[in-house]
Design an enzyme around this catalytic site. Structure first.
Site, PDB file in Angstrom:
ATOM      1  CG  ASP A  60       9.756 -49.166 -31.614  1.00 18.28           C
ATOM      2  OD1 ASP A  60       8.603 -48.871 -31.241  1.00 18.28           O
ATOM      3  OD2 ASP A  60      10.624 -48.249 -31.579  1.00 18.28           O
ATOM      4  CE  LYS A  62       1.519 -46.914 -28.204  1.00 14.92           C
ATOM      5  NZ  LYS A  62       2.666 -47.236 -29.202  1.00 14.92           N
ATOM      6  CG  ASN A  66       5.514 -45.803 -26.200  1.00  9.11           C
ATOM      7  OD1 ASN A  66       6.208 -46.473 -26.783  1.00  9.11           O
ATOM      8  ND2 ASN A  66       4.640 -44.829 -26.911  1.00  9.11           N
ATOM      9  CG  ASP A 110       5.058 -48.090 -32.097  1.00  8.03           C
ATOM     10  OD1 ASP A 110       4.124 -47.080 -31.875  1.00  8.03           O
ATOM     11  OD2 ASP A 110       5.919 -48.098 -32.339  1.00  8.03           O
TER      12      ASP A 110
END
Length: 267
Positions: free
Chosen positions: A215, A192, A218, A8
């Site tokens: 983190d 994702k 999502n 991410d």
């Protein structure tokens, strides 16, 4: 054996100053030099991801719009999961007629089309991602071949109202706030984790040879999909407990901390 590192971007790869720290830059460069793929995975558009890594990792695959658009290291499209253009146009038109204080932004591949670059919310976003949008109107939007994301911006109270109305009108879409003043709209089913599997299939790499850093909520499906998933210490407690493996926060080189040990153990 690790063949691919997924990460991410906001709150993970970059620190609170929106930069990749020198230690993390160094270890990622070493990993790529040893033949490991590095893939940023973000809700950002591709052009808002590239500048972050351009000076030390100029050619990497990219998963943008939370998985709605996947590109290889040369920028070629691997997969695209857009929402219907007609629906995007209808939403923008509705906002202009009924909620003119809410600014719309339309993202299509590497393009960012905005309603009014003088709008305070749009100016703020341009400053954050350090790129300029292209001002457009409804006619321009209707000419797009695909829409990967709508980003609506406005006062939190009005965003709440618009969110409720659009969720009822378009149950087939994924509609969620990323901040109290930002509402993101994409095709349903964008995740994702699913995007990662598509990219791995493209390169012929087994999922067991992957690890990922994230983190937030999502990132959960991504962290659960890969061989090894790590949560940054700045992530919510629920996410940290769900995944179990926690590294230092995004300001303290959490990615480098894991990769230094990993690369050392692989040698």
């Amino acid at each position: 054996m690790v063949s691919v590192i997924f990460s991410d971007v906001d709150g993970t790869l970059i620190n609170d100053d929106l930069e990749v720290t020198p230690r993390t830059r160094k270890v990622l460069s070493v990993a790529v030099d040893e033949g490991i793929l590095f893939v940023p995975v973000s809700a950002r558009m591709p052009e808002a991801i590239k500048p972050i890594i351009a000076d030390f990792l100029p050619k990497t695959p990219i998963i943008s719009y939370n998985g709605a658009f996947i590109q290889d290291e040369n920028g070629h499209k691997i997969n695209s999961s857009p929402m219907p253009v007609a629906v995007g146009v209808a939403i923008c038109r509705y906002l202009e007629n009924k909620h003119p204080k809410v600014a719309w932004n339309v993202y299509s591949g590497e393009e960012w089309l905005s309603q009014n670059r003088e709008n305070k919310w749009i100016k703020r976003e341009e400053e954050v991602v350090a790129i300029a949008s292209q001002e457009a109107d409804i006619t321009k939007i209707s000419e797009l071949s695909e829409i990967h994301k709508l980003l609506l911006m406005g006062d939190p109270e009005e965003i709440l109202t618009v969110e409720a109305i659009l969720k009822e009108a378009y149950p087939e879409l994924s509609i969620a706030k990323s901040y109290p003043y930002y509402l993101e709209i994409m095709a349903s089913g964008i995740q994702k984790g699913s995007a990662i599997l598509r990219l791995l299939d493209y390169y012929g790499i087994d999922v067991t040879e992957t690890l990922a850093f994230g983190d937030n909520y999502n990132d959960l499906d991504m962290l659960e999909t890969v061989g090894q998933g790590y949560v940054m210490a700045n992530g919510p407690e629920a996410v940290r407990q769900k995944i179990g493996k926690v590294t230092s926060d995004n300001n303290s080189d959490g990615i480098a901390e894991v990769l230094e040990e990993l690369l050392f153990s692989q040698k």
